[in-house]
Enzyme design. Structure first.
Site, PDB file in Angstrom:
ATOM      1  N   HIS A 235      41.462  42.589  32.156  1.00 54.02           N
ATOM      2  CA  HIS A 235      40.349  42.872  33.061  1.00 54.02           C
ATOM      3  C   HIS A 235      39.369  41.710  33.190  1.00 54.02           C
ATOM      4  CE1 HIS A 235      41.937  46.817  33.282  1.00 54.02           C
ATOM      5  NE2 HIS A 235      41.672  47.097  32.027  1.00 54.02           N
ATOM      6  N   ARG A 292      23.732  39.759  40.580  1.00 48.74           N
ATOM      7  CA  ARG A 292      23.496  38.371  40.168  1.00 48.74           C
ATOM      8  C   ARG A 292      24.475  37.471  40.904  1.00 48.74           C
ATOM      9  NH1 ARG A 292      28.231  38.009  37.488  1.00 48.74           N
ATOM     10  NH2 ARG A 292      28.855  39.838  36.305  1.00 48.74           N
TER      11      ARG A 292
HETATM   12  P1  ADP Z   1      33.746  46.537  33.992  1.00 44.76           P
HETATM   13  O1  ADP Z   1      32.345  46.834  34.455  1.00 44.76           O
HETATM   14  O2  ADP Z   1      33.973  46.904  32.566  1.00 44.76           O
HETATM   15  O3  ADP Z   1      34.202  45.150  34.353  1.00 44.76           O
HETATM   16  P2  ADP Z   1      35.050  47.679  36.354  1.00 44.76           P
HETATM   17  O4  ADP Z   1      34.717  49.046  36.797  1.00 44.76           O
HETATM   18  O5  ADP Z   1      34.449  46.535  37.106  1.00 44.76           O
HETATM   19  O6  ADP Z   1      34.699  47.566  34.791  1.00 44.76           O
HETATM   20  O7  ADP Z   1      36.637  47.485  36.310  1.00 44.76           O
HETATM   21  C1  ADP Z   1      37.226  46.342  35.740  1.00 44.76           C
HETATM   22  C2  ADP Z   1      38.690  46.231  36.150  1.00 44.76           C
HETATM   23  O8  ADP Z   1      39.416  47.404  35.781  1.00 44.76           O
HETATM   24  C3  ADP Z   1      38.948  46.068  37.639  1.00 44.76           C
HETATM   25  O9  ADP Z   1      38.829  44.744  38.086  1.00 44.76           O
HETATM   26  C4  ADP Z   1      40.362  46.601  37.758  1.00 44.76           C
HETATM   27  O10 ADP Z   1      41.285  45.603  37.342  1.00 44.76           O
HETATM   28  C5  ADP Z   1      40.407  47.723  36.739  1.00 44.76           C
HETATM   29  N1  ADP Z   1      40.084  49.061  37.350  1.00 44.76           N
HETATM   30  C6  ADP Z   1      38.856  49.615  37.498  1.00 44.76           C
HETATM   31  N2  ADP Z   1      38.921  50.817  38.111  1.00 44.76           N
HETATM   32  C7  ADP Z   1      40.232  51.070  38.360  1.00 44.76           C
HETATM   33  C8  ADP Z   1      40.965  52.156  38.971  1.00 44.76           C
HETATM   34  N3  ADP Z   1      40.351  53.250  39.439  1.00 44.76           N
HETATM   35  N4  ADP Z   1      42.303  52.046  39.059  1.00 44.76           N
HETATM   36  C9  ADP Z   1      42.956  50.944  38.563  1.00 44.76           C
HETATM   37  N5  ADP Z   1      42.337  49.908  37.980  1.00 44.76           N
HETATM   38  C10 ADP Z   1      40.985  49.949  37.873  1.00 44.76           C
END
Ligand code: ADP
Length: 684
Positions: A235, A292
Site C-alpha cells: 500500500h 497537503r
Molecule cells: P491509508 O490511509 O492507510 O493509506 P487508504 O484508504 O488510502 O488507506 O488505502 C490505501 C490503499 O489500500 C489504496 O491505495 C488501495 O491500494 C488499497 N485499498 C483501499 N481501499 C480499497 C478497497 N475498497 N478495495 C481494494 N483496495 C483498497
C-alpha cells in the site's frame, strides 16, 4: 509577498520548497535535528536553527519550538512540506494564534477529512461516489456483520482514524468476519487510539487514481488532472505518473468535478489531493482526501507547466489562483520513481549508510515548470535531499531522491526513465534502482496493465533468480584492480612509471605471471552469493583472462578516465564504471550494477580466529528478543537475537555451529550500528 518563510521539514521536500522560495525572492529559514546538522536542506536555506535531538518527536514534530523559531527569525509563514506536521490541525491553529500563516488548508478542512468515516458522510452529501459500504457510528459486532453480509464478500475493514496502510483487513468469507473485526479493532486502538472501523466492498484489481485540486480564498477551486499511483508495494506508492493511461476525457472531467465538489464541501484552500479507487471498467469511488502537497506532485507540475509550491505560497498570501480551469491543459507525459535506500530482494528492508559515490543522470535540467522561456518541460528532474557523502540515517524515511522524467508521450517518458535509472550509480548502500528499472521495463508497466497488485503478480520477473556476473563485469573488475595496484605501487615508490622497480606490472623472469583473483557476489545484495575464480595471465601489453577454469580470452585496456574504463575482451569492446568501496567493487556496465566482493588474500590474513565472533547489529535499533543463552551450543542458522529497526524485525542468526560465550544486550536495549551483540565461538 512574504519576505521570509520557515520550512518545517527536511530532505527533498525542504530543498524543493527552498528552490521555489529562492526563485520568488523569499528568504528561507531551515529547521533541523542533531542528525541533520550537515544536511542539504540546512545548506540550501538562508538561515538554519537547531530544533533538538534526532528522533522526530523531539525535533521535527515540536510544533511549539518551530513556532518560536519562526517568530524569533522574523518568518511570516510556515511551509510544513508533507509528513510531520503537515496534516496537524492543532499546529495550524497554533500558527494562526501566533500570527503566522500556515501554508496549507484551514484547520477545519483538515479536521473534516481526518476521519475516514466522517469524510465519507460529508462526501455522500456532496454526491461524490463512495465504495459500497458502511461508515456509520454503530459499531456493534453483529450489526457490522449484517452490513458486511449485505455488501458482499470480499469486504475490507478499515480503521476510521487509520493511515499509512495500517489497520486494514480483507475478509473473504462471512465465517471469518468476527475474528477479523476483533483484530482490526485491536490494531486500530493501539495505532490510532480509536477503534472505530468502517466496512467497504473490497475491489479486485483496482487502480489508485488521484486528482490534484487547488482552491484559493476568493472562491476559486480547480483540478489539475489526475495521477495514477497504482504501482504500490504494501500500500505504498512506488511509481506515479500523469496523466493516467487510458483515461477517457469524459471520465477525467467527471473525476475532476467530483474532486472539486469534495474540496468545496469542506471549505478547502490550497493544494489538496482527492484519492479515488477505480475499477478496471472505469467506475471510481472516493477513498480519502490528503490535505497537503503530495510526494508525487512533480508529475502534475511537469504536464501542466506549473510550480505548485509557488501556487501554495501565493494562495497562502491571499492571491487568487494563477490560472482558471479552462487555461489548463495536459502537455505530454511524466513518470516519477521513488529511489529508496532499501533492499527489494530482502523484503524492501531499509538500508542505512553513507552515499559514498553518487552519479546522477546526465542532462538534468532542474527547472520547475520547464526550461526557462521555452515552455518545454525538463526531460529529467531530480528532487533530492542528499548529496554524495551524506548519510541515510535510521531516524527518517530512507528516500534518496525522486527521479521524474517527462516525454512527449508515455513511450518517450518510459524510455527516458529507463535510461536515467541506468545512469544513476550509487555506491555505499543498497538501493531499489535495479528493481525500478525492471519494473519500468517490464511488460506490465510498459503495457499500462495497471492495478495495485502489479508488483505482487509479477514477482517472478521483478525478482529474478540471481544471475551470475557476466565475464564483462568480472574483466572490468580485474582490470580496475590491476590498474589501481599499478598506481599504488608507483605512488609508494615515488618513482616515475618508467622505473621498472616502482611498477606492479607483474613482470616475471622466464615465465608469465599467472594470477588467481577471487570474487563473489555481494552477500548483502544477493543470496545465495556465487563465487567466481578469475585467472589473469600478464603479457607485455595485455592479459589473458579466464573465468572459472574456462577458455582464456585476450583482455586489454583501451582507455581509462578515472573510474570509467573501456576494455576489450576477446573481440568485444566493453565500457563500464568501477567504483571501489572497501572490499566491494561496484561494476556498472550495460545498464546493470554488479556489486562484487573482492576476496583479497592479503586483507584477511590472521583473521580467521575472530571470524566467529563478528555478530553485530546490522543497523541501529532495539533488541526485542534474545533467543540464546550464555553457554548454549547452537547450530548454524539458529536465531540468536531479534532486533527491531526502522519498524522491521531483523534476526541475527548463528553463522556456524558453535557456542554462545556471552550475550551483550538485554531485551529493550538500544544498540548502535555495528555494535557486537554477542560473543560467539565457532565450533572447531
Ligand atoms: P491509508 O490511509 O492507510 O493509506 P487508504 O484508504 O488510502 O488507506 O488505502 C490505501 C490503499 O489500500 C489504496 O491505495 C488501495 O491500494 C488499497 N485499498 C483501499 N481501499 C480499497 C478497497 N475498497 N478495495 C481494494 N483496495 C483498497
Amino acid at each position: 509577498m512574504f519576505t521570509k518563510i520557515l520550512i518545517a521539514n527536511r530532505g527533498e521536500i525542504a530543498c524543493r520548497v527552498a528552490a521555489t522560495a529562492r526563485r520568488m525572492g523569499i528568504k528561507t529559514v531551515a529547521v533541523y535535528s542533531e542528525a541533520d546538522a550537515n544536511a542539504k536542506h540546512v545548506a540550501v536555506c538562508d538561515e538554519a536553527v537547531l530544533l533538538g535531538p534526532a528522533p522526530a518527536k523531539e525535533s521535527y514534530l515540536r510544533g511549539d519550538k518551530i513556532i518560536e523559531v519562526a517568530l524569533a527569525t522574523g518568518a511570516q509563514a510556515i511551509h510544513p512540506g508533507y509528513g510531520f506536521l503537515s496534516e496537524n490541525a492543532e499546529f495550524a491553529d497554533a500558527c494562526a494564534a501566533a500570527g503566522l500563516v500556515f501554508i496549507g488548508p484551514p484547520a477545519s478542512a483538515m479536521r473534516a477529512m481526518g476521519s475516514k468515516s466522517a469524510a465519507k458522510s460529508l462526501m455522500e452529501q456532496a454526491n461524490v461516489p463512495l465504495v459500497p459500504g458502511y461508515h456509520g457510528d454503530e459499531q456493534d459486532a453483529d450489526f457490522l456483520q449484517t452490513q458486511a453480509d449485505r455488501i458482499g464478500y470480499p469486504v475490507l475493514l478499515k480503521a476510521s482514524a487509520g493511515g499509512g496502510g495500517k489497520g486494514m483487513r480483507v475478509i473473504e468469507h462471512a465465517a471469518d468476519f468476527k475474528a477479523a473485526l476483533a483484530s482490526c479493532k485491536r490494531e486500530a486502538i493501539s495505532s490510532f487510539g480509536d477503534d472505530k472501523v468502517l466496512a467497504e466492498k473490497y475491489l479486485l484489481r483496482p487502480r489508485h487514481i488521484e486528482i490534484q485540486v487547488f482552491a484559493d480564498t476568493h472562491g476559486n477551486c480547480i483540478y489539475l488532472f489526475e495521477r495514477d499511483c497504482s504501482v504500490q508495494r504494501r500500500h505504498q506508492k512506488v511509481l506515479e505518473e500523469a496523466p493516467a493511461p487510458n483515461m477517457p476525457p469524459e471520465r477525467r472531467a467527471a473525476m475532476g468535478e467530483a474532486a472539486v465538489a469534495a474540496a468545496k464541501a469542506v471549505g478547502y484552500v490550497g493544494a489538496g489531493t482527492v484519492e479515488f479507487i477505480a475499477n478496471q471498467d472505469g467506475s471510481f469511488y472516493f477513498m480519502e482526501m490528503n490535505t497537503r502537497l503530495q510526494v508525487e506532485h512533480p508529475v502534475t507540475e511537469m504536464i501542466t507547466g506549473t510550480d505548485l509550491v509557488e501556487w501554495q505560497i501565493r494562495v497562502a498570501f491571499g492571491e487568487a489562483l494563477p490560472r482558471k480551469q479552462q487555461e489548463l491543459a495536459i502537455h505530454g507525459h511524466a513518470i516519477e520513481a521513488r529511489i529508496y535506500a532499501e533492499n527489494p530482494e530482502k523484503g524492501f528492508l531499509p538500508s542505512i549508510g553513507t552515499l559514498r559515490h553518487m552519479d546522477t543522470p546526465a542532462a538534468v535540467t532542474f527547472e520547475l515548470g520547464g526550461a526557462p522561456g521555452t515552455g518545454v518541460p525538463a526531460a529529467v528532474r531530480i528532487d533530492s535531499g542528499v548529496r554524495e557523502g551524506d548519510a541515510i540515517s535510521p531516524f527518517y524515511d530512507p528516500m534518496i531522491a525522486k527521479l521524474i522524467v517527462w516525454g512527449a508521450d508515455r513511450k518517450q517518458a518510459l524510455a527516458r526513465m529507463a535510461q536515467a535509472l541506468a545512469q544513476y550509480k550509487i555506491v555505499g548502500l543498497a538501493t531499489n534502482i535495479a528493481f525500478l528499472k525492471r519494473l519500468v521495463e517490464g511488460d506490465a508497466f510498459a503495457g499500462a496493465d495497471l492495478d495495485t497488485g502489479l508488483i505482487e503478480r509479477n514477482q517472478d520477473s521483478l525478482f529474478p533468480a540471481a544471475h551470475s556476473a557476466p565475464s564483462a563485469a568480472l574483466a572490468l573488475a580485474a582490470v580496475a584492480l590491476i590498474e589501481a595496484e599499478k598506481d599504488a605501487a608507483a605512488a609508494q615508490s615515488g618513482a616515475n612509471r618508467a622505473d621498472p622497480w616502482g611498477q606492479a606490472l607483474g613482470w616475471r623472469m622466464n615465465f608469465p605471471y599467472a594470477r588467481a583473483l577471487s570474487f563473489s557476489d555481494d552477500y548483502a545484495a544477493a543470496l545465495p552469493a556465487k563465487a567466481y575464480g578469475v585467472a589473469v595471465t600478464y603479457r607485455a601489453t595485455d592479459w589473458l583472462f579466464a573465468r572459472d577454469g574456462g577458455e582464456p580470452q585476450v583482455l586489454s585496456l583501451m582507455q581509462q578516465d578515472g573510474s570509467d574504463l573501456s576494455i576489450k575482451l576477446g573481440d568485444t569492446a566493453v565500457h563500464g564504471t568501477v567504483r571501489r568501496d572497501g572490499e566491494l567493487l561496484h561494476v556498472f556496465t550495460g545498464g546493470h550494477h554488479y556489486p562484487l566482493h573482492y576476496n583479497d588474500p592479503m586483507a584477511h590474513a590472521g583473521e580467521s580466529e575472530a571470524e566467529g565472533g563478528r555478530l553485530t547489529a546490522p543497523m541501529p535499533g532495539k533488541v526485542v528478543a534474545v533467543l540464546a543463552a550464555k553457554g548454549q551450543d547452537v547450530k548454524k542458522g539458529e536465531a540468536l537475537v531479534i532486533m527491531e529497526a526502522m519498524k522491521m524485525e531483523h534476526t541475527i542468526a548463528a553463522p556456524h555451529d558453535g557456542l554462545v560465550e556471552e550475550i551483550l544486550y538485554n531485551v529493550g536495549d538500544q544498540v548502535a550500528d555495528g555494535a557486537p551483540l554477542l560473543a560467539f565461538k565457532a565450533a572447531a
